[in-house]
Design an enzyme around this catalytic site. Sequence first.
Site, PDB file in Angstrom:
ATOM      1  N   GLY A  71       0.838  -1.196   0.000  1.00 55.44           N
ATOM      2  CA  GLY A  71       0.000   0.000   0.000  1.00 55.44           C
ATOM      3  C   GLY A  71       0.871   1.243   0.000  1.00 55.44           C
ATOM      4  O   GLY A  71       2.077   1.150  -0.214  1.00 55.44           O
ATOM      5  N   ASN A  72       0.277   2.386   0.214  1.00 53.54           N
ATOM      6  CA  ASN A  72       1.075   3.612   0.339  1.00 53.54           C
ATOM      7  C   ASN A  72       0.393   4.548   1.315  1.00 53.54           C
ATOM      8  O   ASN A  72      -0.676   4.247   1.841  1.00 53.54           O
ATOM      9  CB  ASN A  72       1.309   4.267  -1.031  1.00 53.54           C
TER      10      ASN A  72
END
Length: 418
Positions: A223-224
């Site tokens: 993810g980020n």
Amino acid sequence: MPVPLSGKTIVLGVTGSIAAFKAPQIVTRLVGQGATVIVVMTENATRFVTPLTFETLSGNEVIVGMFPDTKKGVASLEEAASGTERLKHVHLAEAADLVIIAPATANTIGKMANGVADDFLSTELVAMTCPVIVAPAMNVRMMESDAVRDNMETLKARGVIFVEAEVGRLASGAVGKGRLADLENIIGVALDALLPKQDLAGRRVLVSAGPTREPLDPVRFIGNRSSGKMGYALAERALRRGADVVLVSGPSLLDPPDGVEYVSVETTAEMLHAVMRSFAEADLLIMAAAPADYRSARPSQAKIKKTAEKLTLELVRTEDILSQAGSARREGQGIIGFALETSAEVEEGRRKLIAKDLDIIVVNNPLVEGAGFDTDTNVAVILTRSGRENELAKMSKRDLADVILTEAITELGWGERR
Ligand code: CTP
């Protein structure tokens, strides 16, 4: 005569500046536009203007300083603020559509920035959820002090709207910035906050927001750090300006604004499908999301066990949503992209704008203070296809959203008569 503000309740906070003598005219103008105006004065403000003046002009009881019940021993100021005999029918924080603090002293601005609640006005301000407009008036030295400037920055970042003081002769005799803004200017900002211009009426705006998650196995993902704040602010502002809004969002902790068509997605592939499903109908696509650029080549069906000493993941590129939308675009559709660049922002931005055939690119540098993921503010440069370059100061994401939408209207020629 139409009364544009009928049904609107405005709280006017008047604090202890000599400019308080101008505040009665604000009441007169707002009442004339049909608003219900409740004036709240600090004790110091009553040294400059009497509550009776405001009571007469507004037709409503004026709330001053503390209030009688605090002397009768209520448990807290907060309790007093919501429970006095005098105010039992007025829960200002709930009733207010708008708060205007005019004039606002350095003291009041300082209290607002720090959440200090030591009189009625400051207590109410902590509880307010409606838009707040602040029109400062003070001595030029105070206005330019680091403390006041920092406090104003803090409030702007939280979305408080400032009507900047003007340069002129001040009460002290000195000439400088500190004079209360022109009353028409304050009224104009108030009207704009309550009745935003409907310059996107009839337009369909598709906004993507937040991160995506690419599964590695049933419990883990890549993810980020995108929070979704920029995209959600764009969706909210476009909605307020009259657009029909579709918000396609990856996982975010934010609540979608009431009134948007909300599509929740997880992966970049899901975001691509959701965006492309709505794109044909859209007049404008704004890709504010941070979709993952890579996904696992072979996500595991079972949880990956930590048996091996080393684990190598093979990642493959995800679909580029902007490129796909670009190839499917029809005449008249606008596309806005974002870019995160840590060096040569403008050059890189312009290169991407051309390479991706965008109308506008919003470039920001996450290393700059006040920009980037999970902040309430951003520092951006807006580049347009027609060659405009708008380098913006640090501002709330809400304000930046408005600037981006205004740039889009100009770039796409939507401001002209249809
Ligand atoms: N974007 C997209 N599809 C992806 C990834 C990103 O449409 N799979 C969009 C984003 O929403 C954003 C823009 O592309 O509007 C970002 O472009 P990109 O070239 O990915 O920017 P950077 O991430 O800054 O690129 P790079 O790492 O190549 O510098």
